[in-house]
Design a protein around this motif. Structure first.
Motif, PDB file in Angstrom:
ATOM      1  N   UNK A 136      -1.210   2.053   4.848  1.00 33.49           N
ATOM      2  CA  UNK A 136       0.044   2.682   4.433  1.00 33.49           C
ATOM      3  C   UNK A 136       1.179   2.062   5.226  1.00 33.49           C
ATOM      4  N   UNK A 137       2.239   1.750   4.522  1.00 39.87           N
ATOM      5  CA  UNK A 137       3.423   1.277   5.221  1.00 39.87           C
ATOM      6  C   UNK A 137       4.532   2.283   4.976  1.00 39.87           C
ATOM      7  N   UNK A 138       5.077   2.795   6.036  1.00 41.40           N
ATOM      8  CA  UNK A 138       6.080   3.864   5.963  1.00 41.40           C
ATOM      9  C   UNK A 138       5.589   4.981   5.057  1.00 41.40           C
ATOM     10  N   UNK A 139       4.306   5.270   5.170  1.00 43.77           N
ATOM     11  CA  UNK A 139       3.750   6.382   4.425  1.00 43.77           C
ATOM     12  C   UNK A 139       3.296   6.056   3.016  1.00 43.77           C
ATOM     13  N   UNK A 140       3.646   4.893   2.531  1.00 39.06           N
ATOM     14  CA  UNK A 140       3.268   4.515   1.167  1.00 39.06           C
ATOM     15  C   UNK A 140       1.992   3.672   1.195  1.00 39.06           C
ATOM     16  N   UNK A 141       0.997   4.022   0.400  1.00 32.55           N
ATOM     17  CA  UNK A 141      -0.196   3.171   0.345  1.00 32.55           C
ATOM     18  C   UNK A 141       0.154   1.820  -0.299  1.00 32.55           C
ATOM     19  N   UNK A 142      -0.357   0.748   0.285  1.00 38.02           N
ATOM     20  CA  UNK A 142      -0.108  -0.578  -0.281  1.00 38.02           C
ATOM     21  C   UNK A 142      -1.437  -1.316  -0.387  1.00 38.02           C
ATOM     22  N   UNK A 143      -1.514  -2.258  -1.309  1.00 41.02           N
ATOM     23  CA  UNK A 143      -2.692  -3.127  -1.348  1.00 41.02           C
ATOM     24  C   UNK A 143      -2.266  -4.493  -0.845  1.00 41.02           C
ATOM     25  N   UNK A 144      -2.942  -4.936   0.202  1.00 38.96           N
ATOM     26  CA  UNK A 144      -2.665  -6.254   0.758  1.00 38.96           C
ATOM     27  C   UNK A 144      -3.650  -7.224   0.130  1.00 38.96           C
ATOM     28  N   UNK A 145      -3.269  -7.839  -0.975  1.00 39.15           N
ATOM     29  CA  UNK A 145      -4.217  -8.769  -1.584  1.00 39.15           C
ATOM     30  C   UNK A 145      -4.104 -10.158  -0.973  1.00 39.15           C
ATOM     31  N   UNK A 146      -2.989 -10.417  -0.323  1.00 43.49           N
ATOM     32  CA  UNK A 146      -2.836 -11.731   0.296  1.00 43.49           C
ATOM     33  C   UNK A 146      -1.736 -11.661   1.343  1.00 43.49           C
ATOM     34  N   UNK A 147      -1.666 -12.675   2.201  1.00 43.67           N
ATOM     35  CA  UNK A 147      -0.591 -12.692   3.185  1.00 43.67           C
ATOM     36  C   UNK A 147       0.790 -12.618   2.529  1.00 43.67           C
ATOM     37  N   UNK A 148       0.888 -13.084   1.283  1.00 42.51           N
ATOM     38  CA  UNK A 148       2.181 -13.003   0.608  1.00 42.51           C
ATOM     39  C   UNK A 148       2.617 -11.539   0.525  1.00 42.51           C
ATOM     40  N   UNK A 149       1.658 -10.647   0.217  1.00 40.17           N
ATOM     41  CA  UNK A 149       1.977  -9.215   0.175  1.00 40.17           C
ATOM     42  C   UNK A 149       2.436  -8.728   1.544  1.00 40.17           C
ATOM     43  N   UNK A 150       1.700  -9.174   2.570  1.00 37.97           N
ATOM     44  CA  UNK A 150       2.029  -8.729   3.919  1.00 37.97           C
ATOM     45  C   UNK A 150       3.425  -9.198   4.311  1.00 37.97           C
ATOM     46  N   UNK A 151       3.709 -10.458   4.009  1.00 36.52           N
ATOM     47  CA  UNK A 151       5.027 -10.992   4.329  1.00 36.52           C
ATOM     48  C   UNK A 151       6.104 -10.190   3.603  1.00 36.52           C
ATOM     49  N   UNK A 152       5.817  -9.872   2.344  1.00 36.50           N
ATOM     50  CA  UNK A 152       6.788  -9.107   1.571  1.00 36.50           C
ATOM     51  C   UNK A 152       6.989  -7.721   2.174  1.00 36.50           C
ATOM     52  N   UNK A 153       5.916  -7.180   2.767  1.00 31.66           N
ATOM     53  CA  UNK A 153       6.014  -5.852   3.364  1.00 31.66           C
ATOM     54  C   UNK A 153       6.594  -5.927   4.773  1.00 31.66           C
ATOM     55  N   UNK A 154       6.965  -7.119   5.213  1.00 29.27           N
ATOM     56  CA  UNK A 154       7.581  -7.260   6.522  1.00 29.27           C
ATOM     57  C   UNK A 154       6.596  -7.375   7.667  1.00 29.27           C
ATOM     58  N   UNK A 155       5.414  -7.908   7.360  1.00 28.24           N
ATOM     59  CA  UNK A 155       4.432  -8.099   8.424  1.00 28.24           C
ATOM     60  C   UNK A 155       4.304  -9.594   8.709  1.00 28.24           C
ATOM     61  N   UNK A 156       4.376  -9.964   9.951  1.00 33.90           N
ATOM     62  CA  UNK A 156       4.175 -11.355  10.351  1.00 33.90           C
ATOM     63  C   UNK A 156       2.978 -11.430  11.273  1.00 33.90           C
ATOM     64  N   UNK A 157       2.334 -12.598  11.310  1.00 36.52           N
ATOM     65  CA  UNK A 157       1.131 -12.664  12.150  1.00 36.52           C
ATOM     66  C   UNK A 157       0.942 -14.036  12.779  1.00 36.52           C
ATOM     67  N   UNK A 158       0.514 -14.014  14.024  1.00 35.90           N
ATOM     68  CA  UNK A 158       0.014 -15.223  14.673  1.00 35.90           C
ATOM     69  C   UNK A 158      -1.483 -15.056  14.753  1.00 35.90           C
TER      70      UNK A 158
END
Ligand SMILES: Nc1ncnc2c1ncn2[C@@H]1O[C@H](COP(=O)(O)OP(=O)(O)OP(=O)(O)O)[C@@H](O)[C@H]1O
Ligand SMILES: Nc1ncnc2c1ncn2[C@@H]1O[C@H](COP(=O)(O)OP(=O)(O)OP(=O)(O)O)[C@@H](O)[C@H]1O
Ligand SMILES: [Mg+2]
Ligand SMILES: [Mg+2]
Lengths: 357, 299, 538, 327
Positions: free
Chosen positions: C76-98
């Motif tokens: 859940x991001x900010x309380x909303x369930x999300x499906x992370x099918x790829x890093x593109x989704x994560x990036x769109x949701x404002x998640x970055x990763x090393x």
């Protein structure tokens, strides 16, 4: 929908995959077969099953598989160490040419001397054709894919040049060599057309399998092919192994050419340039670069080849139908075998438990 | 008779044209890490489908479009096998070539079996009679549009960057939010379309008819040229020109009296030997795209 | 509130967290890598994820970033369930990763790597991108050369690029999987400063590290994983490395309480769990001098552009001593080790192992001469496609021959013995790629030590290992030294060098710029030498 | 569609045992003109109800050819097998010797083999000579370009006869000959033809496909091969060398039917005077004029061939790349 790697594969899965591929092939080729005027199921039976139902059919399958065993092994051994020899075609032809050179130079030798000499000649011919790309790779780091690939048409041209020139048949004036002397026939087996070349091939399969599986060399070859840098780090001399494998690969392909002219043709003709070497790449990769894999795939392709000819004759299907069926079968089998490692999952399942807190 | 230099140079461009289409098509796929050995069959399908549609519709534009579609489908087949299903690329490619050649030959037999050879409309040369520029429209497309376009895309666009990233390190591309599968699919589909255009050049520009084995190994030469050119547009095109030049040269030498005693096989082998020699001179340094021959799948 | 109470009060109600993981479960075959993990992180918060090698930290964060898919559970991001099918989704949701492994495109420049994410399909403007990179590098305090080709950078420099890449995306949540494993202390400080600045602006951070003092330094909350299970989730406030270490290795909550209340036991516990990966016992003073040379290097040089990568290096490692090589990453360590291992030829100079000159010899001959190696590139030292036992015998295949055949029985027996002796958590037939980094390192250590080398060249031997594994490696190196072998220890971790080496030489710009006896060595003194001042050379 | 033989399957399964059954066994696909010509003739004979006909093609290697022959005899047991043996000479002869009761008529460069192996070939030297005469009369530059597959006797013979014909009408003509060393590579054949034009040729002979397209583009006269190829370039194909296998087939079938079959050289059945080959009707709609006197000379020569007063010389030596006939 997405693929998820399976944890453990049940044993029956591979068999099921092949079964599925056969059904898929049947479904995909039924239309064309009907178009060409035959009943799909009986045609399919002709293509795949019939050759295996008679002794003669089986012998023909073995015969058709023989050259593929050699070229398949040749490619497998080279690919395994990361030397991408696409030149088995040229090496096969060079082997046949070298064998022919021996047979034409010493036509009257008795079999006891003629055959070893001709076979060794064939192997050396293959080595000779593999030599330049291997040397360029080892000494100058020049990519072998291009050089081995481009030398194939050159080998065909050399073959044509010899047949049109010095080896032109003195009797007919046609571009095929004179018939070899008595001593140069590989003995037939089981009173069929199968010849001793098959035995040589089988021995090589076993030897290769043993070397690859049960000797230090086999482990080194595998390491060198899988990660050259790590193998080098572990004291494996990767460049040297590749160089030697390249030459052995050439020898095997050349031996295949020798076996084909000594066992089947008894003369050299232009029709020898029939793509055995290119098919060898399919045989080797489909066979997982293992010796018995090569044998199995060579037999399968031999079966389909004999079946396709039989179907053409019995059902008057156009010869191209055999090609369509073989290639569809090939692709569906590899696709099914590849997919079997995965499960198809609809989407990420939600957590079943209620959320705490 | 003076040696016809102009004619040889003009022939060089013509001979190189299908090679440029094929090699640049292959290059796109390989830059993403997928070796498309289906190229020989894709050229063949482009030649046949173009010819067939030209024969049916009489329209070269429709025929060209049909060839492009056929090539795109061939590329899609390759992508389905290697990208989506993760099949070994050598097997998938050779299998695709076998299938396409057999399917075209089968269709040719069913559709045109026996009888007189069918001849269709074909493209006219532009600037006919003007020496080197007297070429088919597709030759201009190859050298003046396609090659610069591919060069530009790879160099100056995000698409090119993605292509290279996927080919060098799919995991890095994935982490950057680039879909590896979609990139590879696109490259293979577009690459297949280009290859098929090259194939259709043989029927729709050069000959106006189709014969079996019309491609005669040009696809394999394209594969060699891509490696020769180390996956870069300019050297790949130069390689195609080099091959074309020596092919044109040998055809001319074959009927030049001074070369009357040279076996024609040796002359025909000339372009192959020259490319090998040029490769030897260029020397080491072949560096395959990092993910060459490997499928990508997340854990 | 005691830590134990906090641990029990895992999901104390608070405002909607920025990111929440619920019931995340992931299997690899039969291995349960993540077992119904619930975890959340708030805006402005640093959550440290801890656990031994293979505990499931990377797996969990990769699921969060869409690099891997959970078998069950939701995000859940900010309380909303999300499906992370790829890093593109994560990036769109404002998640970055090393990620833990580098995910950079080697042949591309730094700028190209940084513009990859979110680049348009159409024309790109390299100049503008370069300027953006420079500006961001300035603003975030992560210095990079925008025009450098990534594959020519040192690991530390690459890590900076990775970090900048993740920060560039203006993310709400930054995931850092062992970012400091390959950073030198100065870079770690820079990174932490940036993180503090960004969290102050409201960014959340998930931070994975095996270096507990860093964790204590940075984290607001701490989550501890053990064999795929979340065993603790508590505020960092008031926790110290000892308590954390105890939780990691499986001490019960009550024993932590004891440890915390009963300060007397601290030393013992710290030793037991190998706190912070630093060596636990002081180095035994080793008598040297007249011992025979195990490794002798004379004038070793590798030419480079513009200056030599390794420049006229001479040093001697005597039998029974550990010589440390300190230096800032990228000052010739990697090249020096490659020259010693024989993977690249030197431009000038000689190398002797024992009495044998090995300068021109290939790897196999060096091994015969008694050279043992442990390089920083762990995964490049094993053949990933082969099994543990095959990797264990790869250097010595001929020893396991019966006639022309490789004796499977003897290979297996050998592997079993080493697995036992070195406590490797794997079966002989397991594919080596399935081993965790720590276990892979043990395999390499076993392979090198088992041959009883005259000298062992060990480069970054504990990089990325958890505290227990580090202790293990130190113990093995010491035992080897005590058995009379020489050890050349190349490391960027000064505590490690000071703790374990008998003397330390410093490499700077490819040259040896000084030598310090371990007893006299301090971080400060070494730091001065490493950064190029020569006057402190002993 | 076309003539793939599925209709023949039904006719042969009618079990009518009186008609002679013929099986075609071809080394190349039927699309190759040489085997295509044999297949076309067999099909037309079958359509006339004289034989039952089945076939198999693309038996590219000696191995495949031998396997097919044995399979055909074992499963279909035809009265006659017709095919081409060039690439599998030894293998085919061996099988023929083993099955003396089956009549074998094969395209071959060798001689017949008793008791049952007859040989034929495309003896097109007559129309080749006549085409050469036309070419010699049409060239203005004095250079004629020939593009052939490869220097094998059947091709050499035709090219040499063509050259001899050109010599008759233009004693100072030069004939350039290129071989592309392939039976199928029309793109290269076309390129070779263009090289010939660049070398000065203004008349072309298309032994292989691809050359006619070059001639059409350049607006030059061209001669076709095997079948009348006028349709391919209606304004440029002057004529074609046509091979008709019907006389050969009918001779074999008749001999088998009345039990008189024995191994023989069937070459002469392909000769022009026996109707086995011909010069296609000379195109009257060409883009360039064909002098009436040239046509008259050719027709006169043709009459001489037909009545036996002129015999076209047969020369199977490899033609040089560029032959200047006469001085
Ligand atoms: N792709 C994979 N296939 C199979 N097993 C895997 C895979 N990725 C991880 N694992 C296994 O899952 C477990 C958890 O791995 P993970 O990388 O999450 O550990 P970690 O906590 O990050 O360890 P480390 O501290 O060493 O980085 C390990 O046992 C590992 O071997
Ligand atoms: N291709 C793979 N197949 C199976 N497992 C894999 C694969 N790649 C990685 N893993 C697993 O993923 C985990 C993470 O990989 P990695 O190499 O980072 O090891 P690690 O456990 O993190 O070691 P370290 O902490 O020492 O770096 C490892 O434990 C390894 O077992
Ligand atoms: Mg990890
Ligand atoms: Mg780690």
């Amino acid at each position: 929908m997405r693929f998820v790697l399976r944890g453990r594969e049940p044993r029956w899965l591979a068999a099921a995959a092949v079964g599925l591929a056969i059904v898929a092939t049947l479904a995909l080729t039924a239309g064309p077969i009907r178009l060409a005027g035959a009943a799909p199921v009986s045609a399919f039976e002709r293509y795949v099953i019939s050759p295996l139902t008679t002794a003669n059919g089986i012998a023909e399958v073995l015969l058709a598989a023989t050259p593929l065993i050699f070229t398949g092994l040749a490619v497998a051994i080279a690919f395994r160490v990361g030397y991408y020899n696409i030149g088995a075609e040229g090496q096969f032809l060079a082997g046949a040419m070298a064998t022919t050179a021996v047979a034409l130079a010493l036509p009257d030798l008795p079999a006891g001397a003629a055959l070893p000499l001709a076979l060794i000649g064939g192997a050396l011919g293959g080595v000779a054709w593999a030599f330049l790309p291997a040397l360029l790779r080892r000494r100058a780091g020049i990519d072998e894919v291009v050089t081995t690939l481009l030398l194939n048409p050159v080998a065909v041209l050399l073959l044509q040049g010899l047949l049109n020139g010095p080896w032109r048949n003195p009797e007919t004036g046609f571009p095929d060599s004179a018939t070899f002397g008595e001593g140069y026939g590989l003995p037939a087996l089981f009173g069929s057309r199968v010849h001793a070349g098959l035995l040589i091939g089988l021995v090589l399969v076993v030897v290769t399998a043993v070397v690859l599986r049960a000797t230090p060399l086999g482990v080194r070859l595998r390491a060198a092919g899988q990660s050259p840098a790590a193998a080098e780090f572990s004291g494996v001399r990767v460049g040297l192994l590749q160089w030697r494998s390249a030459l052995v690969s050439g020898a095997l392909a050349g031996l295949g050419g020798a076996s084909q002219v000594l066992g089947v043709q008894h003369q050299l003709t232009g029709s020898l340039a029939a793509g055995y070497g290119y098919t060898g790449v399919v045989v080797a990769t489909l066979g997982g670069l293992s010796a018995f894999g090569v044998l199995a795939v060579a037999l399968l392709l031999g079966d389909v080849q004999v079946g396709a000819q039989g179907a053409s004759i019995a059902l008057q299907l156009p010869s191209q139908m055999g090609g369509v069926l073989t290639s569809v079968l090939l692709l569906t089998v590899v696709a099914a075998l590849s997919v079997r490692h995965y499960r198809l999952v609809r989407r990420t399942p939600r957590s079943p438990q209620p959320v705490r807190g | 008779m003076d040696f016809p230099v102009i004619a040889v140079l003009a022939a060089t461009l013509t001979i190189a044209t299908p090679l440029v289409f094929g090699a640049l098509g292959a290059l796109l796929g390989e830059r993403t890490g997928v070796l498309n050995l289906g190229i020989e069959g894709t050229l063949y399908a482009g030649a046949f489908v173009g010819f067939y549609v030209a024969a049916r519709t009489g329209s070269l534009a429709v025929a060209t479009l049909a060839a492009v579609v056929a090539g795109a489908l061939a590329g899609a087949l390759m992508a389905l096998l290697t990208v989506t299903l993760g099949v070994n690329q050598h097997v998938a490619g050779i299998g695709t070539t076998l299938l396409l050649v057999a399917a075209c030959d089968f269709s040719n037999r069913q559709l045109f079996g026996g009888g007189q050879q069918t001849v269709t409309e074909k493209f006219d040369r532009w600037f006919a009679g003007s020496g080197i520029p007297a070429q088919y429209p597709m030759t201009f497309v190859a050298f003046l549009v396609l090659a610069p376009a591919v060069w530009w895309v790879l160099r100056s666009t995000g698409a090119g960057l993605r292509l290279t990233a996927v080919g060098e390190n799919p995991e890095a591309a994935d982490t950057a939010g680039i879909s590896v599968a979609r990139t590879r699919w696109t490259a293979l589909v577009v690459g297949g379309a280009l290859m098929a255009l090259g194939g259709s050049f043989l029927t729709l520009s050069l000959l106006g008819t189709f014969t079996l084995d019309i491609v005669s190994g040009r696809g394999w030469i394209c594969i060699a040229l891509v490696i020769f050119g180390r996956w870069k547009v300019v050297p790949v095109v130069l390689g195609a020109l080099l091959f074309g030049l020596f092919d044109a040269l040998q055809l001319q030498l074959a009927i030049t009296p001074a070369f009357g005693s040279v076996p024609n096989e040796l002359l025909i082998a000339l372009p192959y030997l020259v490319v090998i020699a040029a490769l030897a001179v260029r020397g080491r340094g072949v560096r395959y795209p990092g993910s060459y021959l490997t499928a990508y799948r997340r854990a | 509130m005691t830590p134990a109470a906090v641990a029990r009060d895992v999901s104390a109600s608070r405002a909607t967290p920025l990111v929440e993981l619920r019931g995340i479960t992931k299997r690899f075959g039969s291995l349960l890598a993540n077992d119904a993990i619930d975890l959340s992180v708030d805006a402005g918060q640093v959550l440290a994820l801890l656990g031994e090698n293979g505990a499931g930290k990377s797996t969990l964060t990769r699921i969060l970033y869409g690099l891997s898919r959970a078998d069950a559970g939701e995000i859940l991001i900010a309380g909303e369930p999300v499906t992370m099918t790829s890093p593109a989704d994560a990036l769109a949701a404002g998640i970055g990763m090393v990620t833990q492994e580098f995910t950079l495109v080697g042949p591309m420049t730094v700028t190209e790597n940084l513009m990859l994410a979110g680049s348009p399909l159409g024309r790109i403007d390299r100049k503008a991108a370069r300027a953006r990179v420079l500006a961001a590098s300035e603003r975030l305090g992560v210095p990079v050369d925008p025009d450098a080709v990534v594959e020519r950078l040192s690991v530390g420099e690459r890590q900076r690029v990775e970090i900048l890449k993740a920060l560039l995306g203006d993310c709400r949540l930054l995931v850092l999987d062992e970012p400091t494993a390959v950073l030198v202390p100065a870079d770690v400080d820079l990174l932490f400063a940036s993180i503090r600045r960004l969290t102050a602006e409201g960014m959340a951070v998930v931070f994975i590290s095996h270096k507990l003092h860093e964790v204590v330094d940075l984290a607001d909350r701490i989550g501890i994983l053990r064999r795929g299970k979340l065993v603790a989730d508590l505020p960092a406030e008031g926790l110290d490395p000892v308590a954390i270490a105890a939780l990691m290795v499986g001490a019960t909550e009550s024993s932590v309480e004891t440890a915390l209340t009963d300060r007397v036991d601290e030393e013992a516990l710290a030793t037991a769990v190998g706190l912070d990966g630093a060596p636990s016992a002081p180095a035994a003073p080793a008598p040297t001098g007249d011992r025979p040379a195990a490794l002798q290097v004379r004038g070793l040089t590798q030419a480079g552009d513009p200056r030599p990568r390794v420049d006229d290096v001479s040093l001697t490692v005597r039998a029974g001593e550990i010589v440390g090589v300190a230096g800032v990453s990228g000052n010739g360590q990697t090249e020096l080790v490659a020259l010693l291992c024989g993977t690249t030829p030197p431009t000038a100079g000689t190398v002797h192992v024992g009495d044998t000159e090995v300068t021109g010899l290939d790897v196999a001959a060096r091994l015969r001469a008694g050279l043992g190696r442990l390089t920083e590139d762990r995964r490049g030292s094993v053949v990933l496609g082969m099994s543990v036992e095959q990797n264990l015998v790869l250097e010595d295949l001929d020893r396991f021959r019966t006639g022309p055949f490789l004796s499977r029985r003897r290979v297996r027996a050998h592997a079993e013995a080493l697995i036992e002796r070195f406590d490797i958590r794997a079966a002989p037939g397991d594919p080596i790629r399935s081993l965790s980094g720590g276990n892979m390192q043990k395999v390499l250590l076993a392979r090198a030590i088992e041959r009883d080398p005259t000298v062992l060249v060990a480069s970054q031997p504990t990089r990325g290992l958890d505290v227990g594994a580090c202790q293990y490696v130190y113990a093995q190196l010491r035992a080897l030294r005590d058995a009379g072998s020489g050890v050349l220890l190349v490391s960027e971790d000064l505590d490690e060098l000071i703790g374990i080496a008998d003397r330390i030489v410093v490499l700077s710009g490819g040259r040896l710029v000084g030598e310090v006896a371990a007893a006299d060595a301090t971080r400060e003194a070494l730091g001065v030498l490493m950064t190029g001042s020569r006057e402190h050379a002993a | 569609g076309g003539t793939t033989g599925e209709e023949d399957t039904s006719s042969s399964s009618s079990g009518d045992d009186d008609t002679i059954s013929v099986f075609g066994a071809f080394a190349t696909p039927l699309e190759e003109p040489w085997d295509g010509a044999i297949h076309a003739a067999l099909t037309s004979v079958a359509d006339d109800g004289e034989i039952e006909y089945q076939h198999v093609d693309d038996l590219g290697t000696a191995d495949e050819m031998e396997r097919a022959l044995r399979d055909i005899i074992a499963t279909e047991d035809p009265d006659i097998i017709i095919g081409d043996a060039f690439a599998a000479e030894e293998a085919v002869r061996e099988v023929a010797a083993e099955f003396p009761d089956t009549a074998f008529a094969f395209g071959s460069g060798g001689t017949e083999q008793a008791p049952n192996f007859s040989v034929f070939d495309n003896w097109l030297q007559d129309p080749a000579y006549l085409s050469g005469m036309l070419a010699g009369g049409l060239t203005k530059t004095g250079t004629i370009g020939v593009v052939g597959a490869m220097p094998i006797p059947e091709v050499n013979r035709i090219v040499n006869a063509f050259t001899a014909g050109a010599q008759e009408t233009n004693p100072s003509a030069t004939v350039t000959v290129s071989f592309i060393n392939s039976f199928f590579d029309p793109a290269t054949a076309k390129q070779a033809a263009e090289a010939a034009v660049a070398g000065g040729a203004d008349v072309l002979f298309a032994e292989r496909d691809g050359v006619i397209a070059a001639a059409e583009e350049k607006g030059l006269p061209v001669f076709g091969m095997m079948v009348d190829q006028q349709e391919q370039a209606p304004e440029h194909v002057v004529s074609s060398l046509v091979w008709d296998m019907r006389p050969t087939i009918e001779a074999v079938v008749a001999a088998v039917a009345d039990g008189s079959y024995e191994a023989s050289n069937l070459a002469e059945y392909s000769f022009m005077k026996n109707g086995g080959s011909s010069l296609a009707p000379i195109n009257t709609g060409t883009a360039f004029p064909i002098p009436a006197e040239l046509i008259a000379a050719v027709e006169e020569r043709q009459a001489a061939i037909m009545d036996g007063s002129f015999e076209t010389p047969v020369n199977e030596d490899e033609p040089a790349g560029s032959t200047t006939v006469g001085e």
